[in-house]
Design a protein around this motif. Sequence first.
Motif, PDB file in Angstrom:
ATOM      1  N   UNK A 250       1.461 -30.676  -3.019  1.00  0.00           N
ATOM      2  CA  UNK A 250       2.741 -30.064  -2.633  1.00  0.00           C
ATOM      3  C   UNK A 250       3.948 -30.562  -3.412  1.00  0.00           C
ATOM      4  N   UNK A 251       3.721 -31.452  -4.389  1.00  0.00           N
ATOM      5  CA  UNK A 251       4.882 -32.060  -5.061  1.00  0.00           C
ATOM      6  C   UNK A 251       4.668 -32.186  -6.560  1.00  0.00           C
ATOM      7  N   UNK A 252       5.788 -32.402  -7.258  1.00  0.00           N
ATOM      8  CA  UNK A 252       5.731 -32.757  -8.677  1.00  0.00           C
ATOM      9  C   UNK A 252       5.590 -34.270  -8.789  1.00  0.00           C
ATOM     10  N   UNK A 253       4.747 -34.718  -9.729  1.00  0.00           N
ATOM     11  CA  UNK A 253       4.553 -36.152  -9.953  1.00  0.00           C
ATOM     12  C   UNK A 253       4.949 -36.497 -11.374  1.00  0.00           C
ATOM     13  N   UNK A 254       5.710 -37.593 -11.534  1.00  0.00           N
ATOM     14  CA  UNK A 254       6.035 -38.072 -12.874  1.00  0.00           C
ATOM     15  C   UNK A 254       4.741 -38.483 -13.565  1.00  0.00           C
ATOM     16  N   UNK A 255       4.636 -38.154 -14.847  1.00  0.00           N
ATOM     17  CA  UNK A 255       3.448 -38.443 -15.650  1.00  0.00           C
ATOM     18  C   UNK A 255       3.906 -39.059 -16.967  1.00  0.00           C
ATOM     19  N   UNK A 256       3.248 -40.112 -17.428  1.00  0.00           N
ATOM     20  CA  UNK A 256       3.528 -40.683 -18.751  1.00  0.00           C
ATOM     21  C   UNK A 256       2.202 -40.875 -19.491  1.00  0.00           C
ATOM     22  N   UNK A 257       2.302 -41.420 -20.699  1.00  0.00           N
ATOM     23  CA  UNK A 257       1.090 -41.692 -21.485  1.00  0.00           C
ATOM     24  C   UNK A 257       0.229 -42.772 -20.826  1.00  0.00           C
ATOM     25  N   UNK A 258       0.774 -43.468 -19.836  1.00  0.00           N
ATOM     26  CA  UNK A 258       0.012 -44.518 -19.152  1.00  0.00           C
ATOM     27  C   UNK A 258      -0.741 -44.017 -17.931  1.00  0.00           C
ATOM     28  N   UNK A 259      -0.599 -42.728 -17.624  1.00  0.00           N
ATOM     29  CA  UNK A 259      -1.247 -42.215 -16.417  1.00  0.00           C
ATOM     30  C   UNK A 259      -2.077 -40.976 -16.727  1.00  0.00           C
ATOM     31  N   UNK A 260      -3.164 -40.848 -15.999  1.00  0.00           N
ATOM     32  CA  UNK A 260      -3.951 -39.621 -16.094  1.00  0.00           C
ATOM     33  C   UNK A 260      -3.117 -38.474 -15.526  1.00  0.00           C
ATOM     34  N   UNK A 261      -3.132 -37.326 -16.195  1.00  0.00           N
ATOM     35  CA  UNK A 261      -2.454 -36.146 -15.653  1.00  0.00           C
ATOM     36  C   UNK A 261      -3.187 -35.700 -14.391  1.00  0.00           C
ATOM     37  N   UNK A 262      -2.490 -35.553 -13.278  1.00  0.00           N
ATOM     38  CA  UNK A 262      -3.154 -35.038 -12.076  1.00  0.00           C
ATOM     39  C   UNK A 262      -3.773 -33.671 -12.360  1.00  0.00           C
ATOM     40  N   UNK A 263      -5.001 -33.486 -11.890  1.00  0.00           N
ATOM     41  CA  UNK A 263      -5.721 -32.249 -12.189  1.00  0.00           C
ATOM     42  C   UNK A 263      -5.994 -31.444 -10.922  1.00  0.00           C
ATOM     43  N   UNK A 264      -6.073 -30.129 -11.075  1.00  0.00           N
ATOM     44  CA  UNK A 264      -6.266 -29.293  -9.878  1.00  0.00           C
ATOM     45  C   UNK A 264      -7.537 -29.641  -9.107  1.00  0.00           C
ATOM     46  N   UNK A 265      -8.609 -30.028  -9.820  1.00  0.00           N
ATOM     47  CA  UNK A 265      -9.855 -30.312  -9.086  1.00  0.00           C
ATOM     48  C   UNK A 265      -9.722 -31.531  -8.169  1.00  0.00           C
ATOM     49  N   UNK A 266      -8.767 -32.417  -8.482  1.00  0.00           N
ATOM     50  CA  UNK A 266      -8.555 -33.605  -7.644  1.00  0.00           C
ATOM     51  C   UNK A 266      -7.935 -33.234  -6.290  1.00  0.00           C
ATOM     52  N   UNK A 267      -7.316 -32.052  -6.238  1.00  0.00           N
ATOM     53  CA  UNK A 267      -6.767 -31.585  -4.958  1.00  0.00           C
ATOM     54  C   UNK A 267      -7.873 -31.387  -3.916  1.00  0.00           C
ATOM     55  N   UNK A 268      -9.100 -31.230  -4.393  1.00  0.00           N
ATOM     56  CA  UNK A 268     -10.233 -31.116  -3.476  1.00  0.00           C
ATOM     57  C   UNK A 268     -10.355 -32.354  -2.573  1.00  0.00           C
ATOM     58  N   UNK A 269     -10.070 -33.523  -3.122  1.00  0.00           N
ATOM     59  CA  UNK A 269     -10.143 -34.752  -2.328  1.00  0.00           C
ATOM     60  C   UNK A 269      -9.059 -34.773  -1.248  1.00  0.00           C
ATOM     61  N   UNK A 270      -7.876 -34.289  -1.611  1.00  0.00           N
ATOM     62  CA  UNK A 270      -6.784 -34.246  -0.631  1.00  0.00           C
ATOM     63  C   UNK A 270      -7.188 -33.308   0.509  1.00  0.00           C
ATOM     64  N   UNK A 271      -7.655 -32.133   0.125  1.00  0.00           N
ATOM     65  CA  UNK A 271      -8.050 -31.132   1.119  1.00  0.00           C
ATOM     66  C   UNK A 271      -9.144 -31.687   2.043  1.00  0.00           C
ATOM     67  N   UNK A 272     -10.140 -32.336   1.441  1.00  0.00           N
ATOM     68  CA  UNK A 272     -11.263 -32.847   2.232  1.00  0.00           C
ATOM     69  C   UNK A 272     -10.825 -33.999   3.131  1.00  0.00           C
ATOM     70  N   UNK A 273      -9.961 -34.867   2.639  1.00  0.00           N
ATOM     71  CA  UNK A 273      -9.486 -35.985   3.463  1.00  0.00           C
ATOM     72  C   UNK A 273      -8.666 -35.454   4.636  1.00  0.00           C
ATOM     73  N   UNK A 274      -7.797 -34.483   4.373  1.00  0.00           N
ATOM     74  CA  UNK A 274      -6.968 -33.915   5.449  1.00  0.00           C
ATOM     75  C   UNK A 274      -7.839 -33.249   6.509  1.00  0.00           C
ATOM     76  N   UNK A 275      -8.925 -32.630   6.057  1.00  0.00           N
ATOM     77  CA  UNK A 275      -9.792 -31.916   7.004  1.00  0.00           C
ATOM     78  C   UNK A 275     -10.622 -32.887   7.844  1.00  0.00           C
TER      79      UNK A 275
END
Length: 288
Positions: free
Chosen positions: A84-109
């Motif tokens: 639901x939000x924008x996240x700051x990203x730099x060369x030191x961090x992995x870019x958040x990916x859409x497939x990772x949202x699956x973990x959020x969805x599953x944890x919330x459920x």
Amino acid sequence: MSGQSLNAAVADAAARLGRAGIEDCRAEARLLVCEAVGIDRSVLLGHGERPLDRAAAERLHTMLEARCRRLPMAQVIGRRGFWEHDFAVTADTLTPRPETELLVEAALARADGARALRLLDLGTGTGCLLLSLLDAWPHAWGLGIDRSAAALAVAAENMDRLGLRARCALVQANWCDPLGGDFDVVVSNPPYIPAAEIDGLAPEVSEHEPRLALDGGVDGLDPYRLLFPRLATLLAPGGIALFEHGAGQGAALAELSRALGIVVLARLHDLAGHDRCIVLGAPHGDSL
Ligand code: GLN
């Protein structure tokens, strides 16, 4: 070039991105022009005849140069939308990916957000998993661990932007080395790419994303071999752990779990149909 119309700037930018081998060059060109000018896509589409001013032209030039060097778009514009939000990203961090949202969805459920859940994110990077869950669970408290101090600085920025400082701690450590137990929910998107495959990936990933966030050892499973045996002490009774993994790695991880007496509660597939997430219960415990 300043003075030209926004539409002309888009056409020039698209041509340049195309020559750099970027597939979706037209859409990316529109995005960069919007970013340089500070307008929405709808304004660009409705008012493409407006002139590009000098400052915007300079910003566009800098961003185009970076993108043509194949920096990931998220690093070029400095952020990526996740859940639901924008996240700051730099060369030191992995870019958040859409497939990772699956973990959020599953944890919330699966977890009861009305409780004061204790949450642990192993390898937090931008903090996208940890912070999305804390934002959704107003009574939860969370701990994010990362080996990279630079990544933790980005996570801290994201934490503050979302106003989550009071319920969140970020700690530099090698996985869960310093930790005791009693977490209700553990999440992790560990590095899981087999080391020899990294150089064959798109240059955005192989040359510009942190190797620490990608390299999972010879078969990509090293982090799971290290972390799964720790779940018995990390998880509270009834706690759950959700791990992202690479396509095709789910069966090996289920086997590893069973060998350790860990309950496999679910194996989930992403929208592309790849096995992507394994949900584990405390050894011989019940789910929440
Ligand atoms: N937890 C972060 C993410 O899911 C970072 C993961 C990583 O660096 N491997 O994007």
